[in-house]
Design a protein around this motif. Structure first.
Motif, short mmCIF file in Angstrom:
data_model
loop_
_atom_site.label_atom_id
_atom_site.label_comp_id
_atom_site.label_asym_id
_atom_site.label_seq_id
_atom_site.Cartn_x
_atom_site.Cartn_y
_atom_site.Cartn_z
N UNK A 55 19.65 42.39 -61.54
CA UNK A 55 19.44 43.15 -62.78
C UNK A 55 19.99 42.37 -63.98
N UNK A 56 21.04 41.61 -63.71
CA UNK A 56 21.63 40.79 -64.78
C UNK A 56 21.76 39.35 -64.28
N UNK A 57 21.25 38.42 -65.06
CA UNK A 57 21.28 37.02 -64.67
C UNK A 57 22.53 36.35 -65.23
N UNK A 117 16.16 28.66 -69.93
CA UNK A 117 15.62 29.74 -70.77
C UNK A 117 14.30 30.23 -70.20
N UNK A 118 14.00 31.46 -70.50
CA UNK A 118 12.82 32.14 -69.97
C UNK A 118 11.58 31.77 -70.77
N UNK A 119 10.46 31.61 -70.06
CA UNK A 119 9.19 31.34 -70.75
C UNK A 119 8.22 32.48 -70.48
N UNK A 120 7.83 33.15 -71.54
CA UNK A 120 6.85 34.24 -71.39
C UNK A 120 5.54 33.72 -70.81
N UNK A 123 10.66 29.52 -65.88
CA UNK A 123 11.48 28.77 -66.84
C UNK A 123 10.67 28.09 -67.94
N UNK A 124 11.29 28.03 -69.10
CA UNK A 124 10.73 27.25 -70.22
C UNK A 124 11.14 25.79 -69.97
N UNK A 125 10.19 24.96 -69.60
CA UNK A 125 10.54 23.57 -69.24
C UNK A 125 10.96 22.73 -70.44
N UNK A 126 10.73 23.27 -71.63
CA UNK A 126 11.21 22.56 -72.82
C UNK A 126 12.68 22.89 -73.08
N UNK A 127 13.10 24.10 -72.66
CA UNK A 127 14.47 24.56 -72.88
C UNK A 127 15.01 25.10 -71.56
N UNK A 150 17.69 34.87 -68.49
CA UNK A 150 16.51 35.69 -68.20
C UNK A 150 16.86 37.16 -68.39
N UNK A 151 15.84 37.96 -68.66
CA UNK A 151 16.04 39.39 -68.88
C UNK A 151 15.19 40.14 -67.86
#
Lengths: 283, 177, 215
Positions: free
Chosen positions: B9-11, B81-84, B74-78, B16-17
């Motif tokens: 539930x929490x990363x 961080x999460x990638x929509x 994952x956002x492969x640029x960052x 990530x959310x």
């Protein structure tokens, strides 16, 4: 134009996002098993086509090669620019070394062209992956001899390892372009390492302290370029140490063994750091 | 509407959310007209991107279970961080695979963990074309390269890829591998 | 058995009918060495600038071209460096100098732009001012030196000119693709004017007489 150019000012278009080694190592996840003697992906992590994520891993590595080549091009160009022609003492470098750096700039420019074409062939968009600027950092030293050690020996040595791995990948997968292109780039990198070894020896011929400092710096960079053991003899490392091509480039067996040991240490240190971070996070 | 549960539930290792992951999944499930309960498990300890989908039965109310390594979202640029965009493609692919598994003509499909690399890639390509027609933007050349790596760098393989990419309503035995 | 071929004379004129090369040339050895020294100095400054700029331009295609052209001019510098001792200058560094103070100022002005937003200025200096001057000076030298006594210089000039023409075209293509607004036109022309004025003051890459004197 300034004499020395800081890594933070490297010019990129808006597609590229840069990162550095500190941020990279702050990532507490790990692709390798972090429990002692554990491995995450069966027998080997080596980047081969039989890995389930082979294409994605190859794409990521190819993009890393491309941005690495951009930085190598920038580094060689800066060395051709930053130091006046002279006898090699102080802030000067021999005229012929400047010429070699210009030649290397051309070679690296071709490597960027090749890897951009290969990235397109593999379905990668420019800037799709973050760019680690650690390679240019090794090219930033104010001492030209340290640049030779950091760039031509450590960085180009890493390139030999990476290209050998990718060449084998292309060969096993039957990719007609990958193997062909990597073979050509490999030939250039062997030349660049040899160029660095020869100049390092020549410029420090009468200055053993300077030579020792350069070789020490090379070890630091070599360990950094192991990327936490991503490169090494261990089959846990995705990229192997290309012993035969390194030998062709003028590395002695002892030097390659030293690099292998550092790679091993880097892998174990990385695993220990990840283990601690994951335990602290309670995962 | 599907009930969706995301773990953790929490990363802690990645930014990530869980709510956002559930929201994206809900939107995709609605577009695919899936009303089954969905359980999503994300392994944040690894940056790799392996993922799998399973259903606990072939019935219309079967629970869909999606398992993903954190790299798949994952956002492969960052990194971390999460990638929509990536999440839409990964979760969309898994939901398509789950919806295939709910069909009678996928009854013979082995569990994801037992799929060969070739089977996995062929199914991925079949999902890729459908994702594109759903309005998402998978990069076709990536899928083509994956397919060539598994089946060969030949013209007949490219023709097979094009057919698979354009297909709808295939059964398990229609997929190469 | 003897044939006509065995007995035919092999004596021929030293210059075949199609070989119209002539002895006279506009430059003696000392003047040639002076010009070659100026060429080497300017080619060096150019390859250093191109190499240094690679890291400062965000446009990927431009970045790669600069890296490629960097070597072309380094190679020219190397060829001139090797030619100097053949022209009785045993210390090539002695003649590796700018033609005059204005030429040195020109290089300083040309290499001044550094920011990532100044690609147009960087390219204008190289491809609309300096390289056209190379084309002019090299062409003048090639057409006026002795075709027989100075053949080695002519050979190098031909190699260098081929690169200059190719690079000039590359640079002009890059500029035309980058200059798309009136403001960019203004930037390019203002920068070109400023640099051109210094170059006129210098008289060209080898100073006044770079392309001969107006008659």
């Amino acid at each position: 134009m300034r004499q020395f150019f800081p890594v933070d000012d490297l010019a990129r278009d808006e597609r590229f996002v840069q990162t550095n080694m500190a941020k990279r190592m702050a990532d507490s996840r790990s692709a390798v098993g972090v429990k002692k003697s554990a491995k995450s992906r069966g027998a080997s992590n080596r980047l081969t086509p039989d890995r389930h994520d082979a294409s994605e891993a190859a794409r990521s590595l190819m993009h890393g090669i491309m941005v690495g080549e951009i930085q190598a091009l920038e580094g060689a160009g800066r060395t051709a620019h930053d130091f006046a022609a002279g006898d090699g003492s102080g802030d000067t470098i021999p005229f012929e070394l400047k010429l070699d750096m210009a030649r290397q700039a051309w070679d690296e420019a071709r490597h960027v062209e090749i890897s951009a074409k290969l990235s397109d062939w593999m379905g990668t968009e420019l800037g799709q992956f973050s760019e680690n600027t650690v390679l240019f950092e090794a090219a930033c030293s104010n001492d030209p001899v340290l640049r030779l050690a950091g760039v031509n020996r450590a960085l180009e040595g890493l390139a030999i390892d990476v290209f050998t791995q990718m060449k084998e990948f292309g060969q096993l997968a039957g990719d007609p372009f990958l193997e062909f292109c990597e073979d050509w780039m490999l030939a250039d990198e062997v030349t660049h390492v040899k160029m660095g070894s020869d100049w390092l020896r020549k410029v420090t011929e009468n200055d053993p302290d300077r030579r020792a400092k350069a070789l020490e710096f090379q070890q630091v960079v070599d360990k950094l370029f192991s990327f936490g053991g991503a490169r090494g003899d261990s089959d846990e490392s995705p990229i192997g140490l290309a012993r035969r091509f390194r030998e062709l480039a003028g590395f002695t067996d002892d030097e390659v063994d030293t690099i292998a040991e550092m790679d091993h240490d880097a892998l174990e240190e990385r695993k220990a750091a990840v283990r601690l971070a994951q335990e602290a996070a309670g995962v | 509407m599907s009930t969706i549960a995301v773990t953790p539930e929490r990363f802690t290792l990645v930014a990530y959310d869980a709510d956002r992951i559930a929201e994206i999944t809900r939107g995709l499930a609605e577009r695919l007209q899936l009303t089954n309960p969905i359980v999503i498990e994300v392994d944040e300890r690894t940056p790799l991107g392996k993922m799998s989908a399973s259903v606990d039965s072939a019935s219309s109310d079967a629970t869909i279970r999606l398992q993903l390594e954190s790299g798949a979202l994952e956002d492969t640029k960052n990194l971390t961080n999460f990638s929509d965009t990536r999440a839409h493609l990964s979760l969309g692919r898994l939901l398509l695979r789950a919806s295939d598994r709910l069909r009678d003509d996928f009854a013979d499909a082995p569990p994801d963990r037992d799929l060969t690399n070739a089977q996995n890639t062929a199914w991925k390509v079949y999902c890729g074309g459908r994702l594109e027609r759903l309005g998402l933007a998978p990069i076709q050349q990536q899928y083509r390269y994956d397919f060539r790596n598994r089946f060969g760098f030949r013209d007949d393989v490219d023709t097979l890829f094009d057919r698979l990419w354009a297909s709808e309503n295939l059964g398990w035995h229609d997929l190469p591998g | 058995m003897s044939t006509d071929a065995d007995t035919a004379s092999t004596a021929r004129a030293p210059f075949a009918p199609w070989d119209r090369r002539d002895l006279p040339g506009a430059f003696d050895v000392a003047e040639t060495a002076r010009r070659v020294g100026n060429y080497k100095w300017t080619e060096m400054k150019l390859f250093e600038a191109l190499g240094g700029w690679v890291a400062t331009v965000p446009e990927l295609d431009v970045k790669m071209r600069l890296g490629t052209h960097c070597y072309h001019h380094a190679w020219h510098a190397e060829l001139w460096h090797k030619r100097l001792p053949e022209l009785r200058e045993m210390k090539p560094e002695r003649l590796t100098v700018p033609a005059n103070d204005a030429m040195a100022r020109f290089i300083t002005a040309m290499t001044e732009p550094e920011g990532p937003e100044l690609t147009i200025e960087k390219l204008v200096g190289v491809y609309r001012v300096l390289i056209p001057r190379f084309v002019a000076a090299y062409t003048y030298h090639m057409n006026n030196t002795s075709e027989i006594t100075d053949a080695p210089t002519i050979r190098t000039l031909k190699f260098a000119l081929q690169d200059e023409f190719d690079d000039w075209r590359d640079g002009e293509l890059m500029l035309q693709s980058l200059i798309t607004t009136p403001d960019q036109v203004r930037r390019a022309s203002e920068h070109q004017s400023a640099l051109e004025a210094i170059m006129v003051e210098a008289g060209g890459i080898t100073g006044p007489g770079s392309i001969g004197g107006a008659e």
